[in-house]
Design a protein around this motif. Structure first.
Motif, PDB file in Angstrom:
ATOM      1  N   PRO A 150      -1.221  17.366   3.387  1.00  0.00           N
ATOM      2  CA  PRO A 150      -0.202  17.647   2.365  1.00  0.00           C
ATOM      3  C   PRO A 150       1.031  16.759   2.467  1.00  0.00           C
ATOM      4  CG  PRO A 150      -0.269  19.380   4.013  1.00  0.00           C
ATOM      5  CD  PRO A 150      -1.479  18.531   4.239  1.00  0.00           C
ATOM      6  N   PHE A 151       1.226  16.117   3.629  1.00  0.00           N
ATOM      7  CA  PHE A 151       2.396  15.266   3.797  1.00  0.00           C
ATOM      8  C   PHE A 151       2.108  13.806   3.444  1.00  0.00           C
ATOM      9  CE2 PHE A 151       2.903  18.859   6.715  1.00  0.00           C
ATOM     10  CZ  PHE A 151       4.129  19.349   6.275  1.00  0.00           C
ATOM     11  N   THR A 152       0.842  13.475   3.194  1.00  0.00           N
ATOM     12  CA  THR A 152       0.486  12.095   2.867  1.00  0.00           C
ATOM     13  C   THR A 152       1.195  11.626   1.605  1.00  0.00           C
ATOM     14  OG1 THR A 152      -1.678  12.262   3.937  1.00  0.00           O
ATOM     15  CG2 THR A 152      -1.413  10.545   2.274  1.00  0.00           C
ATOM     16  N   ALA A 153       1.297  12.504   0.610  1.00  0.00           N
ATOM     17  CA  ALA A 153       1.964  12.138  -0.637  1.00  0.00           C
ATOM     18  C   ALA A 153       3.437  11.824  -0.400  1.00  0.00           C
ATOM     19  CB  ALA A 153       1.826  13.260  -1.657  1.00  0.00           C
ATOM     20  N   VAL A 154       4.069  12.566   0.503  1.00  0.00           N
ATOM     21  CA  VAL A 154       5.477  12.326   0.812  1.00  0.00           C
ATOM     22  C   VAL A 154       5.643  10.963   1.465  1.00  0.00           C
ATOM     23  CG1 VAL A 154       7.446  13.090   2.199  1.00  0.00           C
ATOM     24  CG2 VAL A 154       6.012  14.775   1.014  1.00  0.00           C
ATOM     25  N   VAL A 155       4.779  10.651   2.431  1.00  0.00           N
ATOM     26  CA  VAL A 155       4.836   9.358   3.108  1.00  0.00           C
ATOM     27  C   VAL A 155       4.652   8.224   2.104  1.00  0.00           C
ATOM     28  CG1 VAL A 155       3.673   7.866   4.785  1.00  0.00           C
ATOM     29  CG2 VAL A 155       4.083  10.273   5.324  1.00  0.00           C
ATOM     30  N   SER A 156       3.709   8.389   1.184  1.00  0.00           N
ATOM     31  CA  SER A 156       3.448   7.370   0.170  1.00  0.00           C
ATOM     32  C   SER A 156       4.676   7.129  -0.709  1.00  0.00           C
ATOM     33  CB  SER A 156       2.255   7.777  -0.691  1.00  0.00           C
ATOM     34  OG  SER A 156       1.998   6.822  -1.692  1.00  0.00           O
ATOM     35  N   GLU A 157       5.349   8.219  -1.091  1.00  0.00           N
ATOM     36  CA  GLU A 157       6.547   8.082  -1.923  1.00  0.00           C
ATOM     37  C   GLU A 157       7.650   7.344  -1.156  1.00  0.00           C
ATOM     38  OE1 GLU A 157       6.602   8.622  -4.959  1.00  0.00           O
ATOM     39  OE2 GLU A 157       5.316  10.300  -5.492  1.00  0.00           O
ATOM     40  N   VAL A 158       7.807   7.665   0.118  1.00  0.00           N
ATOM     41  CA  VAL A 158       8.828   7.003   0.934  1.00  0.00           C
ATOM     42  C   VAL A 158       8.515   5.514   1.058  1.00  0.00           C
ATOM     43  CG1 VAL A 158       9.846   6.833   3.241  1.00  0.00           C
ATOM     44  CG2 VAL A 158       9.439   9.081   2.215  1.00  0.00           C
ATOM     45  N   GLU A 159       7.247   5.188   1.291  1.00  0.00           N
ATOM     46  CA  GLU A 159       6.864   3.778   1.389  1.00  0.00           C
ATOM     47  C   GLU A 159       7.198   3.029   0.097  1.00  0.00           C
ATOM     48  OE1 GLU A 159       2.762   3.628   2.400  1.00  0.00           O
ATOM     49  OE2 GLU A 159       3.053   4.323   4.460  1.00  0.00           O
ATOM     50  N   ASN A 160       6.953   3.657  -1.052  1.00  0.00           N
ATOM     51  CA  ASN A 160       7.243   3.012  -2.330  1.00  0.00           C
ATOM     52  C   ASN A 160       8.740   2.762  -2.499  1.00  0.00           C
ATOM     53  OD1 ASN A 160       4.546   2.948  -3.067  1.00  0.00           O
ATOM     54  ND2 ASN A 160       4.641   4.890  -4.178  1.00  0.00           N
ATOM     55  N   VAL A 161       9.553   3.739  -2.089  1.00  0.00           N
ATOM     56  CA  VAL A 161      11.002   3.584  -2.201  1.00  0.00           C
ATOM     57  C   VAL A 161      11.481   2.459  -1.286  1.00  0.00           C
ATOM     58  CG1 VAL A 161      13.232   4.687  -1.767  1.00  0.00           C
ATOM     59  CG2 VAL A 161      11.413   5.963  -2.925  1.00  0.00           C
ATOM     60  N   VAL A 162      10.943   2.393  -0.074  1.00  0.00           N
ATOM     61  CA  VAL A 162      11.330   1.336   0.859  1.00  0.00           C
ATOM     62  C   VAL A 162      10.940  -0.029   0.305  1.00  0.00           C
ATOM     63  CG1 VAL A 162      10.907   0.350   3.156  1.00  0.00           C
ATOM     64  CG2 VAL A 162      11.281   2.815   2.896  1.00  0.00           C
ATOM     65  N   ARG A 163       9.742  -0.127  -0.256  1.00  0.00           N
ATOM     66  CA  ARG A 163       9.302  -1.417  -0.830  1.00  0.00           C
ATOM     67  C   ARG A 163      10.207  -1.837  -1.987  1.00  0.00           C
ATOM     68  NH1 ARG A 163       4.047   0.873   0.256  1.00  0.00           N
ATOM     69  NH2 ARG A 163       3.024  -0.345   1.895  1.00  0.00           N
ATOM     70  N   GLU A 164      10.594  -0.876  -2.832  1.00  0.00           N
ATOM     71  CA  GLU A 164      11.496  -1.194  -3.929  1.00  0.00           C
ATOM     72  C   GLU A 164      12.833  -1.680  -3.395  1.00  0.00           C
ATOM     73  OE1 GLU A 164      11.979   1.771  -6.946  1.00  0.00           O
ATOM     74  OE2 GLU A 164       9.832   2.251  -6.984  1.00  0.00           O
ATOM     75  N   GLY A 165      13.319  -1.018  -2.353  1.00  0.00           N
ATOM     76  CA  GLY A 165      14.586  -1.412  -1.759  1.00  0.00           C
ATOM     77  C   GLY A 165      14.542  -2.815  -1.177  1.00  0.00           C
ATOM     78  N   ILE A 166      13.404  -3.162  -0.585  1.00  0.00           N
ATOM     79  CA  ILE A 166      13.241  -4.518  -0.032  1.00  0.00           C
ATOM     80  C   ILE A 166      13.226  -5.543  -1.161  1.00  0.00           C
ATOM     81  CG2 ILE A 166      11.650  -6.047   1.186  1.00  0.00           C
ATOM     82  CD1 ILE A 166      10.781  -3.584   2.840  1.00  0.00           C
ATOM     83  N   THR A 167      12.478  -5.247  -2.215  1.00  0.00           N
ATOM     84  CA  THR A 167      12.376  -6.169  -3.348  1.00  0.00           C
ATOM     85  C   THR A 167      13.741  -6.422  -3.976  1.00  0.00           C
ATOM     86  OG1 THR A 167      10.115  -5.435  -3.815  1.00  0.00           O
ATOM     87  CG2 THR A 167      11.306  -6.519  -5.605  1.00  0.00           C
ATOM     88  N   ARG A 168      14.557  -5.400  -4.040  1.00  0.00           N
ATOM     89  CA  ARG A 168      15.878  -5.528  -4.666  1.00  0.00           C
ATOM     90  C   ARG A 168      16.939  -6.075  -3.706  1.00  0.00           C
ATOM     91  NH1 ARG A 168      16.444   0.306  -7.783  1.00  0.00           N
ATOM     92  NH2 ARG A 168      14.580   0.122  -9.107  1.00  0.00           N
ATOM     93  N   GLY A 169      16.591  -6.245  -2.458  1.00  0.00           N
ATOM     94  CA  GLY A 169      17.559  -6.729  -1.481  1.00  0.00           C
ATOM     95  C   GLY A 169      18.451  -5.644  -0.916  1.00  0.00           C
ATOM     96  N   GLU A 170      18.155  -4.378  -1.230  1.00  0.00           N
ATOM     97  CA  GLU A 170      18.942  -3.263  -0.687  1.00  0.00           C
ATOM     98  C   GLU A 170      18.589  -3.017   0.774  1.00  0.00           C
ATOM     99  OE1 GLU A 170      19.151   0.330  -3.082  1.00  0.00           O
ATOM    100  OE2 GLU A 170      18.265  -0.801  -4.748  1.00  0.00           O
ATOM    101  N   PHE A 171      17.333  -3.253   1.129  1.00  0.00           N
ATOM    102  CA  PHE A 171      16.868  -3.097   2.496  1.00  0.00           C
ATOM    103  C   PHE A 171      16.420  -4.449   3.026  1.00  0.00           C
ATOM    104  CE2 PHE A 171      15.292   1.373   1.129  1.00  0.00           C
ATOM    105  CZ  PHE A 171      16.560   1.908   1.331  1.00  0.00           C
ATOM    106  N   ARG A 172      16.434  -4.596   4.327  1.00  0.00           N
ATOM    107  CA  ARG A 172      15.924  -5.824   4.929  1.00  0.00           C
ATOM    108  C   ARG A 172      14.397  -5.818   4.866  1.00  0.00           C
ATOM    109  NH1 ARG A 172      14.034  -5.194  10.152  1.00  0.00           N
ATOM    110  NH2 ARG A 172      14.368  -3.125  11.067  1.00  0.00           N
ATOM    111  N   ASP A 173      13.791  -6.968   4.981  1.00  0.00           N
ATOM    112  CA  ASP A 173      12.332  -7.070   4.984  1.00  0.00           C
ATOM    113  C   ASP A 173      11.835  -6.633   6.358  1.00  0.00           C
ATOM    114  OD1 ASP A 173       9.673  -7.638   4.798  1.00  0.00           O
ATOM    115  OD2 ASP A 173       9.928  -9.712   4.106  1.00  0.00           O
ATOM    116  N   VAL A 174      11.239  -5.461   6.416  1.00  0.00           N
ATOM    117  CA  VAL A 174      10.802  -4.908   7.705  1.00  0.00           C
ATOM    118  C   VAL A 174       9.406  -5.376   8.090  1.00  0.00           C
ATOM    119  CG1 VAL A 174      12.246  -2.871   7.464  1.00  0.00           C
ATOM    120  CG2 VAL A 174       9.888  -2.818   6.601  1.00  0.00           C
ATOM    121  N   GLY A 175       8.744  -6.109   7.207  1.00  0.00           N
ATOM    122  CA  GLY A 175       7.384  -6.566   7.500  1.00  0.00           C
ATOM    123  C   GLY A 175       6.363  -5.495   7.174  1.00  0.00           C
ATOM    124  N   ASP A 176       5.975  -4.742   8.164  1.00  0.00           N
ATOM    125  CA  ASP A 176       4.970  -3.690   7.986  1.00  0.00           C
ATOM    126  C   ASP A 176       5.663  -2.410   7.535  1.00  0.00           C
ATOM    127  OD1 ASP A 176       2.993  -1.739   8.223  1.00  0.00           O
ATOM    128  OD2 ASP A 176       2.069  -2.700   9.966  1.00  0.00           O
TER     129      ASP A 176
END
Length: 205
Positions: free
Chosen positions: A131-157
């Motif tokens: 049941p928590f897999t969906a939450v993890v997936s949503e967090v990963e998507n938000v982090v990727r968006e943040g990286i693309t926009r330059g809000e977050f650093r490129d963490v690699g994996d």
């Protein structure tokens, strides 16, 4: 025929599931997970043991069903927060942290976040049925968006990074479980820690 509670069969089943969740929570406060039997759960919930088997074939199946049901509001809330592309990724992530830690105070989900709940957690399926897999997936998507926009650093994996950061979330949930009065401070600290780990490095583009 068992007495029906509520105005309908559906309402009756919801009331029984609520009783089962509370029964498991109470029993976990009294004894270890491995010591709890279906008979204990049925007795505490006020059900005949054969009636309990209408809801789940065994204890692992019951735990999976209870966790899935209890986590629905959290998953829906996280999905709604993540699906706001106009909102900065950092703001969304901070709100997701709060949503997950708030869910950890839910009596039905709280046993999952208790220290030493390894055997209980092991009953929750891995992969897409978790049941928590969906939450993890949503967090990963938000982090990727943040990286693309330059809000977050490129963490690699990204998946590994989110997995590591989820450890901080679990630690926060366990702390809240031990000290309920520390809820607000723990949410703030978890948000600050997680966002600091993702913040761009000064002087780099």
């Amino acid at each position: 025929m068992p007495r029906i509670r509520g105005a309908s069969i559906e309402e009756h089943h919801e009331l029984v599931w609520a009783d089962l969740a509370e029964a498991v929570r109470q029993l976990l406060l009294e004894r270890g997970y491995d010591e709890i039997t279906m008979g204990h759960i049925a007795a505490r919930a006020g059900l005949a043991r054969n009636t309990l088997y209408n809801y789940a074939a065994d204890k692992p199946a019951l735990i999976r069903a209870l966790t899935e049901r209890a986590s629905r509001p959290m998953r829906e809330r996280v999905a709604a927060i993540a699906a706001q592309p106009a909102t900065p990724a950092a703001d969304r992530l901070a709100r997701i942290v709060e949503a997950v830690l708030e869910a950890s105070t839910d009596q039905a989900l709280q046993p999952m976040f208790r220290p030493g709940s390894g055997p209980l957690v092991a009953e929750v399926p891995k992969g897409p049925d978790n049941p928590f897999t969906a939450v993890v997936s949503e967090v990963e998507n938000v982090v990727r968006e943040g990286i693309t926009r330059g809000e977050f650093r490129d963490v690699g994996d990204v998946a590994l990074t989110v997995e590591l950061l989820s450890g901080a979330m679990r630690a926060g949930a366990e702390h809240i479980g031990r000290e309920a009065t520390a809820y607000a401070a723990t949410v703030r600290s978890a948000q600050e820690l997680i966002l600091a780990c993702l913040a761009p490095v000064q002087g780099r583009t």
